[in-house]
Design an enzyme around this catalytic site. Structure first.
Site, PDB file in Angstrom:
ATOM      1  N   SER A 138     -38.330  -2.689  53.479  1.00  0.00           N
ATOM      2  CA  SER A 138     -37.050  -2.330  54.102  1.00  0.00           C
ATOM      3  C   SER A 138     -36.805  -0.831  54.173  1.00  0.00           C
ATOM      4  O   SER A 138     -36.924  -0.114  53.187  1.00  0.00           O
ATOM      5  CB  SER A 138     -35.896  -2.980  53.341  1.00  0.00           C
ATOM      6  OG  SER A 138     -34.674  -2.579  53.931  1.00  0.00           O
ATOM      7  N   ARG A 139     -36.383  -0.399  55.354  1.00  0.00           N
ATOM      8  CA  ARG A 139     -36.002   1.001  55.525  1.00  0.00           C
ATOM      9  C   ARG A 139     -34.591   1.232  55.015  1.00  0.00           C
ATOM     10  O   ARG A 139     -34.125   2.355  54.922  1.00  0.00           O
ATOM     11  CB  ARG A 139     -36.143   1.376  57.007  1.00  0.00           C
ATOM     12  CG  ARG A 139     -37.605   1.283  57.450  1.00  0.00           C
ATOM     13  CD  ARG A 139     -37.766   1.441  58.926  1.00  0.00           C
ATOM     14  NE  ARG A 139     -37.524   2.808  59.338  1.00  0.00           N
ATOM     15  CZ  ARG A 139     -37.584   3.204  60.606  1.00  0.00           C
ATOM     16  NH1 ARG A 139     -37.869   2.337  61.563  1.00  0.00           N
ATOM     17  NH2 ARG A 139     -37.369   4.442  60.910  1.00  0.00           N
ATOM     18  N   ASN A 140     -33.898   0.149  54.679  1.00  0.00           N
ATOM     19  CA  ASN A 140     -32.546   0.258  54.121  1.00  0.00           C
ATOM     20  C   ASN A 140     -32.546   0.245  52.597  1.00  0.00           C
ATOM     21  O   ASN A 140     -31.467   0.126  51.984  1.00  0.00           O
ATOM     22  CB  ASN A 140     -31.675  -0.890  54.649  1.00  0.00           C
ATOM     23  CG  ASN A 140     -31.394  -0.746  56.136  1.00  0.00           C
ATOM     24  OD1 ASN A 140     -30.781   0.231  56.562  1.00  0.00           O
ATOM     25  ND2 ASN A 140     -31.880  -1.687  56.942  1.00  0.00           N
ATOM     26  N   ARG A 190     -39.135  -4.575  60.546  1.00  0.00           N
ATOM     27  CA  ARG A 190     -38.088  -4.831  61.544  1.00  0.00           C
ATOM     28  C   ARG A 190     -38.663  -5.136  62.929  1.00  0.00           C
ATOM     29  O   ARG A 190     -38.298  -6.131  63.564  1.00  0.00           O
ATOM     30  CB  ARG A 190     -37.153  -3.618  61.617  1.00  0.00           C
ATOM     31  CG  ARG A 190     -35.817  -3.910  62.255  1.00  0.00           C
ATOM     32  CD  ARG A 190     -34.939  -2.665  62.244  1.00  0.00           C
ATOM     33  NE  ARG A 190     -34.795  -2.104  60.910  1.00  0.00           N
ATOM     34  CZ  ARG A 190     -34.337  -0.881  60.636  1.00  0.00           C
ATOM     35  NH1 ARG A 190     -33.951  -0.086  61.631  1.00  0.00           N
ATOM     36  NH2 ARG A 190     -34.240  -0.433  59.401  1.00  0.00           N
ATOM     37  N   ASP A 226     -35.864  -7.355  48.644  1.00  0.00           N
ATOM     38  CA  ASP A 226     -35.177  -8.515  49.223  1.00  0.00           C
ATOM     39  C   ASP A 226     -35.830  -9.813  48.747  1.00  0.00           C
ATOM     40  O   ASP A 226     -37.005 -10.046  49.011  1.00  0.00           O
ATOM     41  CB  ASP A 226     -35.235  -8.412  50.752  1.00  0.00           C
ATOM     42  CG  ASP A 226     -34.723  -9.658  51.436  1.00  0.00           C
ATOM     43  OD1 ASP A 226     -33.854 -10.338  50.870  1.00  0.00           O
ATOM     44  OD2 ASP A 226     -35.187  -9.955  52.556  1.00  0.00           O
ATOM     45  N   ASP A 240     -40.727  -6.181  44.747  1.00  0.00           N
ATOM     46  CA  ASP A 240     -40.208  -6.287  46.094  1.00  0.00           C
ATOM     47  C   ASP A 240     -38.677  -6.285  45.943  1.00  0.00           C
ATOM     48  O   ASP A 240     -38.160  -6.601  44.865  1.00  0.00           O
ATOM     49  CB  ASP A 240     -40.706  -7.607  46.694  1.00  0.00           C
ATOM     50  CG  ASP A 240     -40.062  -7.928  48.010  1.00  0.00           C
ATOM     51  OD1 ASP A 240     -40.126  -7.099  48.917  1.00  0.00           O
ATOM     52  OD2 ASP A 240     -39.464  -9.021  48.121  1.00  0.00           O
TER      53      ASP A 240
HETATM   54  P1  B16 Z   1     -35.250  -3.335  57.398  1.00  0.00           P
HETATM   55  P2  B16 Z   1     -38.578  -6.746  51.351  1.00  0.00           P
HETATM   56  C1  B16 Z   1     -37.963  -6.886  53.932  1.00  0.00           C
HETATM   57  O1  B16 Z   1     -37.601  -6.540  52.629  1.00  0.00           O
HETATM   58  C2  B16 Z   1     -37.258  -8.159  54.370  1.00  0.00           C
HETATM   59  O2  B16 Z   1     -37.710  -9.253  53.574  1.00  0.00           O
HETATM   60  C3  B16 Z   1     -37.569  -8.430  55.817  1.00  0.00           C
HETATM   61  O3  B16 Z   1     -36.904  -9.616  56.245  1.00  0.00           O
HETATM   62  C4  B16 Z   1     -37.139  -7.243  56.671  1.00  0.00           C
HETATM   63  O4  B16 Z   1     -37.440  -7.443  58.045  1.00  0.00           O
HETATM   64  C5  B16 Z   1     -37.845  -5.984  56.160  1.00  0.00           C
HETATM   65  O5  B16 Z   1     -37.531  -5.803  54.790  1.00  0.00           O
HETATM   66  C6  B16 Z   1     -37.444  -4.743  56.933  1.00  0.00           C
HETATM   67  O6  B16 Z   1     -36.105  -4.479  56.660  1.00  0.00           O
HETATM   68  O7  B16 Z   1     -34.900  -3.808  58.762  1.00  0.00           O
HETATM   69  O8  B16 Z   1     -34.064  -3.184  56.473  1.00  0.00           O
HETATM   70  O9  B16 Z   1     -36.108  -2.081  57.416  1.00  0.00           O
HETATM   71  O10 B16 Z   1     -38.647  -8.202  51.102  1.00  0.00           O
HETATM   72  O11 B16 Z   1     -39.917  -6.104  51.666  1.00  0.00           O
HETATM   73  O12 B16 Z   1     -37.821  -5.991  50.275  1.00  0.00           O
HETATM   74 MG    MG Z   2     -38.938  -9.960  49.871  1.00  0.00          MG
END
Ligand code: B16
Ligand code: MG
Length: 218
Positions: free
Chosen positions: A120-122, A53, A15, A13
Site C-alpha cells: 500500500s502506498r497509503n 492499485r 492490510d 504485511d
Molecule cells: P494502495 P497490503 C495492499 O496492502 C492491499 O491488500 C491491496 O488490496 C491494495 O490494492 C494494495 O495494498 C495497494 O494499496 O491503493 O493503498 O496503494 O496487504 O500489502 O498491506
Molecule cells: Mg495484506
C-alpha cells in the site's frame, strides 16, 4: 534450529495482518465500479489482496464492457484512492487486528526487529491513524518499490532496512501473493486470515492472536 537461521526480524504485511483495511478497499472500489457500471463483488475483491492499485484495477476491468484509455485508468485509480483515503480517515487504534499488539510487545521484549512490508502506498497514513507510526524499526511500502507481490521486492527491501539477511526474517501475510513473495525472497512465512489455508506457508494460524509465536521463534 541453528543460529544461522534464527528469526531475528519479523516483517508484517499491513492490510489484513496489522489492521483490517480490506473492507475500505472493497467499498472504495465498489463505489468507483458502480459509477462506471462495472460488475464488482466481494469474490472479485478477494483477488485484490496484496495486489497493487493498478493491478487491482486491471482485475476489476476484466468485467468492463468497454475499453478504457491509459488516462481514464489513471483517473479511475485516483478516484478510488480518494474514496479510500476518505474511508481510512476514520480508522483508529480500535481497528488493530486481534493479537497484533501482543505480538509486537513480545518481539520487542525478545529483541526481535520488526518491519512493515506492504504494497500500500497509503501505509504512512494508515500507521498514523492507528497510532503505530513509531512502532516499527523499518517500513517498506508501495511508495518504495517497482514490483508488487508476488515479487519479493518489498520484503527484500524491509530485510535490507533491518540489516538482516532474508534467512533470518519471518514474513506475516494474509494474501497468497504475499506468501509467494516471502518464499521467493528466501524467507519463512506465517500465513494468517485467507493465507492460513495456503499449503505453501511455513506456519499458519487463523490470526495473530492464535499464532504460537514463542514456538515459531524457536
Ligand atoms: P494502495 P497490503 C495492499 O496492502 C492491499 O491488500 C491491496 O488490496 C491494495 O490494492 C494494495 O495494498 C495497494 O494499496 O491503493 O493503498 O496503494 O496487504 O500489502 O498491506
Ligand atoms: Mg495484506
Amino acid at each position: 534450529m541453528t543460529m544461522n537461521n534464527q528469526i531475528l526480524g519479523v516483517i508484517f504485511d499491513l492490510d489484513g495482518v496489522i489492521v483490517s483495511t480490506d473492507n475500505c478497499h472493497y467499498l472504495a472500489w465498489k463505489r468507483m465500479a458502480d459509477e462506471e457500471g462495472i460488475e464488482f463483488d466481494r469474490t472479485v475483491n478477494e483477488r485484490l489482496r496484496g495486489v497493487s492499485r493498478m493491478e487491482s484495477l486491471a482485475i476489476i476491468l476484466e468485467r468492463a464492457t468497454k475499453a478504457y484509455t491509459e488516462d481514464e485508468k489513471q483517473e479511475m485509480a485516483a478516484r478510488k484512492n480518494a474514496y479510500y483515503v476518505e474511508l481510512i480517515g476514520s480508522l483508529t487504534a480500535d481497528d488493530i487486528l486481534p493479537g497484533a499488539m501482543n505480538v509486537l510487545t513480545l518481539l520487542k521484549e525478545k529483541g526481535v526487529k520488526v518491519a512493515i512490508g506492504s504494497s500500500s502506498r497509503n501505509t504512512p497514513i494508515i500507521l498514523k491513524q492507528i497510532g503505530l507510526s513509531d512502532a516499527f524499526d523499518a517500513v517498506a511500502d508501495g511508495n518504495a518499490i517497482k514490483n508488487s507481490k508476488p515479487d519479493p521486492e518489498v520484503f527484500l527491501l524491509a530485510a535490507k532496512l533491518l540489516n538482516l539477511s532474508p534467512a533470518n526474517c519471518l514474513v506475516v501475510e494474509d494474501a497468497d501473493a504475499g506468501i509467494e513473495a516471502a518464499l521467493a525472497g528466501g524467507m519463512r512465512c506465517l500465513g494468517v486470515g485467507s493465507a492460513s489455508q495456503n499449503p505453501s506457508a511455513t506456519f499458519t494460524a487463523a490470526d495473530l492472536a492464535k499464532a504460537d509465536m514463542q514456538s515459531i521463534l524457536g
